[in-house]
Design an enzyme around this catalytic site. Structure first.
Site, PDB file in Angstrom:
ATOM      1  N   ASN A  74      35.231  46.466  54.262  1.00 30.20           N
ATOM      2  CA  ASN A  74      36.458  45.698  54.077  1.00 30.20           C
ATOM      3  C   ASN A  74      37.637  46.641  54.216  1.00 30.20           C
ATOM      4  OD1 ASN A  74      35.288  43.243  53.514  1.00 30.20           O
ATOM      5  ND2 ASN A  74      35.282  43.563  51.303  1.00 30.20           N
ATOM      6  N   LYS A  80      19.317  55.196  64.629  1.00 30.69           N
ATOM      7  CA  LYS A  80      20.475  54.636  65.335  1.00 30.69           C
ATOM      8  C   LYS A  80      20.005  53.622  66.375  1.00 30.69           C
ATOM      9  CE  LYS A  80      24.443  55.925  68.080  1.00 30.69           C
ATOM     10  NZ  LYS A  80      24.921  56.856  69.096  1.00 30.69           N
ATOM     11  N   ASP A 135      27.673  39.343  43.238  1.00 30.10           N
ATOM     12  CA  ASP A 135      29.076  39.226  42.840  1.00 30.10           C
ATOM     13  C   ASP A 135      29.212  39.966  41.505  1.00 30.10           C
ATOM     14  OD1 ASP A 135      31.552  38.432  41.733  1.00 30.10           O
ATOM     15  OD2 ASP A 135      31.583  36.693  43.076  1.00 30.10           O
ATOM     16  N   LYS A 175      39.335  31.087  42.221  1.00 37.12           N
ATOM     17  CA  LYS A 175      38.457  32.229  41.943  1.00 37.12           C
ATOM     18  C   LYS A 175      38.386  32.502  40.443  1.00 37.12           C
ATOM     19  CE  LYS A 175      38.902  34.526  46.349  1.00 37.12           C
ATOM     20  NZ  LYS A 175      39.397  35.623  47.158  1.00 37.12           N
ATOM     21  N   LYS A 186      34.805  32.269  38.517  1.00 35.39           N
ATOM     22  CA  LYS A 186      34.196  33.456  37.890  1.00 35.39           C
ATOM     23  C   LYS A 186      34.379  33.465  36.380  1.00 35.39           C
ATOM     24  CE  LYS A 186      34.879  35.971  42.144  1.00 35.39           C
ATOM     25  NZ  LYS A 186      34.292  37.068  42.856  1.00 35.39           N
TER      26      LYS A 186
END
Ligand code: CTP
Length: 393
Positions: free
Chosen positions: A210, A289, A306, A337, A341
């Site tokens: 990310n 690879k 999570d 969210k 959560k």
């Protein structure tokens, strides 16, 4: 940018080439709102001119114990009583030794001994002087005596050598100084922070990740330490230097981050999940690879744990804070969210405004509504966030 102040500081300058940096430091302190009284040792006068510092601080520079303008001849007492803080920058090896032993043979060392305010030192010296057992012993003594030690940094030295002993830059010293004044709202509490991205390997050279520099998470860890907490920072790969006085656990994948969090969470009062955790990983990462072929391979992805949801679902969860980086419908997505959560607080930001940048803008969303924190340096935002969390505990 530092926080605005209306505080009085005695800036003590001792003899060393880094004394030239004290001019810039004086300028920045005045700009940040400090009333600056410069006090120099005799040796410092060889490296930097009193006229420069007088012009920048707007006050005559003091050097001597005996030729003071104070009517009662008690300059050391008057000065130290008027100061909210004393900062010695640069602090030479000789001056650190004097401080460690309580010597008071000139104005600066005398007013350090006579002070009833916090004292901070920014050491600057040749790397060999820094490494000597005597210097390290003196520093340990100073720390034990409650004196804050800012730096030094490692790098190229005025003498041409490379190593530890460079004085911190003026901007950094200002941030360190601000930290001294942060209220210790989290004293005695253990805070766990995750930061940075996670990296999920496809093969030994490729992976999924990310976009996250880690700057916000590192700032939060630092702000929590400034507030008096014991801080553990669990971080994915970043290019950042971790804040001082924070225990750092380096991880790569989401699974490693999860395992580290679960190991450390038990005694933690607060969990702040700033990391940009990759939601998926490759089901079976290749051991060797992968070679390019004519047709593109298909990657099978599986869900990562999570971490935040798992911590929030513990029988006795710590106070959980999530981050939501969104590109659109920011508050709506963040609210969803927070509910999904089951966490008391979520911090929303706009990806375009925040990722990789030194500044951001945050929206704090809790049970009692929303609060927007205007665009500012991430450390400044982190300090406000920590204050907010402390007020909710
Ligand atoms: N988080 C986590 N573990 C994950 C994913 C996210 O702990 N596997 C945490 C992040 O650290 C952050 C919050 O959860 O505090 C973000 O929530 P999430 O819904 O997972 O965010 P995104 O993955 O960005 O969700 P989406 O892709 O749906 O926007």
């Amino acid at each position: 940018m530092a926080q605005a102040h209306s505080k009085s500081i005695v800036l003590g300058i001792t003899g060393g080439i880094a004394a030239y940096k004290a001019a810039e430091l004086t300028r920045l302190l005045v700009k940040a709102g400090y009333a600056v009284q410069v006090v120099m040792t005799g040796a410092a006068a060889h490296f930097v001119g009193a006229a420069t510092l007088q012009a920048l601080s707007g006050k005559p520079v003091l050097t001597q114990l005996w030729d003071s303008a104070a009517g009662n001849g008690m300059t050391h007492i008057d000065l130290s009583r008027a100061a909210d803080v004393i900062l010695i920058a640069p602090a030479s090896a000789n001056f650190l030794a004097k401080l460690a032993h309580g010597l008071a043979d000139d104005l600066l060392s005398t007013l350090c001994l006579a002070r009833n305010c916090p004292l901070a030192v920014a050491p600057a010296m040749n790397r060999e002087m820094w490494d000597k057992p005597a210097t390290q012993r003196n520093l340990a003594q100073l720390r034990q005596d409650g004196i804050a030690v800012f730096g030094p940094a490692s790098g190229e030295q005025a003498c041409g050598e490379l190593g530890m002993g460079r004085m911190l830059e003026a901007e950094t010293l200002l941030i360190e100084l601000d930290a001294l004044f942060q209220p210790k709202r989290l004293a005695g509490k253990r805070v766990l922070v995750t930061a940075g991205p996670t990296y999920e390997p496809i093969d030994p050279v490729r992976g999924i990740t990310n976009r996250s520099s880690g700057k916000m998470g590192y700032a939060v860890a630092r702000a929590a330490w400034e507030a008096g907490a014991e801080v553990i920072l669990i971080t994915g790969p970043t290019a950042l230097t971790p804040p001082p006085n924070v225990r750092v656990i380096q991880v790569t994948t989401a699974q490693e981050m999860r395992d580290a969090v679960m190991r450390e969470i038990k005694r933690s009062a607060i969990f702040i999940s700033v990391a940009a955790v990759a939601d998926y990983r490759v089901a079976q990462a290749a051991q060797q690879k992968m070679k390019k072929r004519d047709t593109a391979p298909t990657l099978t992805l599986v869900l990562n744990p999570d971490i935040l949801a798992e911590v929030a679902a513990l029988p006795k969860p710590p106070f959980c804070v999530g981050f939501a980086a969104e590109t659109e419908k920011i508050t709506a997505h963040a609210k969803t969210k927070r509910a999904q959560k089951s966490i008391p607080l979520i911090v929303a930001n706009r990806v375009q405004d925040a990722v990789g940048q030194d500044e951001s803008e945050l929206i704090l969303i809790g049970a009692h509504g929303m609060q927007t924190l205007a665009r500012a340096e991430k450390l400044i935002l982190a300090r406000t966030l920590i204050e907010h969390i402390a007020s909710l505990l």
